[in-house]
Enzyme design. Structure first.
Site, PDB file in Angstrom:
ATOM      1  N   HIS A 210      -3.553   6.947   2.184  1.00 33.59           N
ATOM      2  CA  HIS A 210      -3.997   5.683   1.674  1.00 33.59           C
ATOM      3  C   HIS A 210      -5.299   5.301   2.034  1.00 33.59           C
ATOM      4  O   HIS A 210      -5.516   5.532   3.059  1.00 33.59           O
ATOM      5  CB  HIS A 210      -3.026   4.545   1.959  1.00 33.59           C
ATOM      6  CG  HIS A 210      -3.299   3.410   1.734  1.00 33.59           C
ATOM      7  ND1 HIS A 210      -3.634   2.923   0.309  1.00 33.59           N
ATOM      8  CD2 HIS A 210      -3.277   2.024   2.540  1.00 33.59           C
ATOM      9  CE1 HIS A 210      -4.052   1.611   0.390  1.00 33.59           C
ATOM     10  NE2 HIS A 210      -3.704   1.364   1.678  1.00 33.59           N
TER      11      HIS A 210
ATOM     12  N   ASN B 152     -10.117  -0.333  -1.383  1.00 30.70           N
ATOM     13  CA  ASN B 152      -8.454  -0.243  -1.037  1.00 30.70           C
ATOM     14  C   ASN B 152      -7.712  -0.731  -2.251  1.00 30.70           C
ATOM     15  O   ASN B 152      -7.824  -2.148  -2.495  1.00 30.70           O
ATOM     16  CB  ASN B 152      -8.331  -0.987  -0.002  1.00 30.70           C
ATOM     17  CG  ASN B 152      -6.683  -1.033   0.584  1.00 30.70           C
ATOM     18  OD1 ASN B 152      -5.952  -0.557  -0.611  1.00 30.70           O
ATOM     19  ND2 ASN B 152      -6.166  -1.547   1.614  1.00 30.70           N
TER      20      ASN B 152
ATOM     21  N   CYS C  48       0.672  -1.136  -0.024  1.00 37.03           N
ATOM     22  CA  CYS C  48      -0.099   0.021  -0.037  1.00 37.03           C
ATOM     23  C   CYS C  48       0.884   1.367  -0.131  1.00 37.03           C
ATOM     24  O   CYS C  48       0.398   2.254  -0.330  1.00 37.03           O
ATOM     25  CB  CYS C  48      -0.799  -0.005   1.266  1.00 37.03           C
ATOM     26  SG  CYS C  48      -1.992  -1.491   1.170  1.00 37.03           S
TER      27      CYS C  48
END
Ligand code: UT7
Length: 329
Positions: free
Chosen positions: A256, A286, A116
């Site tokens: 994020h 995500n 990520c």
């Protein structure tokens, strides 16, 4: 002579058409819309469908659009870095495939795997090549087809992730703008909480690894959550402090998009108002390396030259970091 910096001079995103809603997930696993929305903030996510269509499909669309909107000749691009954990193949790198398909022929290309935080790692790396005077035009991509490594019978992970890609153009500038500072961190001890066990050299693919579901994302969410809400505020505060930035000086926090509760906790811990925090997790879930460039793409119209942005991420590895960007257009 003033320092050469790397400025972001364009951003483009791409998400696939197929919308996987919470209602559809309710039919696949024992979950419900209310749990997903309150625990994660996600209402829907995009899924790339079609056999043989990998992460590059989305990266290609993002880079094509980027070259077009910035009026850039593909021949002028000298480096392409793609942040991804879902490369089309083990090798060659997806950055090579994307470059080939969009006509970038004079660049060297490689992938960065930092989960990520991948986009932050890639952005920093690309900027360093420009700052060192080695290159003038670099493309940084964050792209993941998370649906290719998600077990759609595991409710703990399948409600969270989605597919998407974003790309930025980095160009050399002598102005005081662009990538101003970066603080990146890793802690391999976190690998036990978030990983994809098989398919690498430790556990190559066998019928048994497939049967055991070891090619899917494994996540023990709580320790990751805890580490994320301590790691991100720490690096954000440090980057702001060492650049003399107060909360009022920062126009946007670009986190994020892993969990809306994480985003809200981080914002609260650094005392930053949610009105100036980019959040689109409700639409895309995500997308791993895709989340930050997708936010920049979506907010591009609201950004002004000179705006101060703090990008931050936390993810598998563990990896995390914060980057101070002064918007250049
Ligand atoms: O981007 C990479 C980095 N990743 C992250 O930052 C993710 C960090 N972690 C998280 O965001 C959260 O931990 C999750 C969203 C993954 C999970 O939320 P949580 O509040 O930590 O839930 P939990 O795993 O502690 O589970 C709480 C309960 C459990 O039931 P019991 O044991 O209390 O009866 C789970 O079985 O919720 C249950 N549960 C679900 N229920 C309905 C877990 N997933 C689901 C689901 N639907 N999809």
């Amino acid at each position: 002579m003033s320092k050469t910096r790397a400025a972001i001079t364009g951003v483009q995103g791409y998400v696939p058409d197929y919308v996987l809603t919470n209602a559809e997930l309710e039919k696949m696993v024992d979950t419900n819309d209310e749990w997903i929305r309150t625990r994660t903030g996600i209402s829907e996510r995009r899924i790339l469908k079609g056999e043989g269509r990998g992460t590059s499909v989305m990266g290609i669309e993002a880079v094509k659009g980027l070259l077009e909107k910035t009026n850039t000749d593909p021949a002028d691009i000298e480096l392409v870095i793609c942040a991804t954990v879902t490369a089309d193949m083990q090798f060659p790198d997806t950055a090579n495939i994307i470059a080939d398909e969009v006509g970038i022929k004079n660049a060297f290309c490689y992938d960065i795997n930092a989960a990520c935080s991948g986009f932050l790692y890639a952005l920093t790396t690309g900027a360093r090549f420009i700052e060192a005077g080695a290159h003038k035009k670099v493309i940084i991509i964050g792209a993941d087809k998370m649906s290719s490594i998600i077990d759609y019978t595991d409710r703990a992970t399948c409600v969270i992730f989605g597919d998407g890609a974003g790309a930025v153009l980095l160009e050399a500038t002598k102005e005081e703008e662009g990538i101003m500072d970066a603080l990146l961190k890793s802690d391999g001890a976190g690998r036990i909480y978030l990983h994809q066990k098989a398919g690498g050299s430790s556990y190559p693919a066998t019928a048994e690894t497939v049967a055991r579901g070891e090619h899917y994302v494994y996540q023990n969410g709580r320790p990751v959550f805890k580490a994320a809400v301590s790691g991100m505020p720490d690096v954000v505060s440090k980057v702001m402090q060492r650049n003399g930035l107060s909360n009022e000086d920062v126009n946007w926090l670009v986190p994020h998009q892993a969990n809306k509760r994480i985003i809200e906790t981080v914002a609260k811990m650094v005392d930053f108002p949610m009105e100036r925090v980019m959040v689109n997790i409700h639409k895309y879930g995500n997308t791993t390396a895709g989340t930050i460039p997708l936010c920049l793409w979506e907010w591009e119209g609201q950004l002004n030259k000179g705006d101060n942005l703090i990008l931050t991420a936390f993810g598998g590895g563990f990896t995390w970091g914060a980057i101070y960007v002064k918007w250049a257009y």
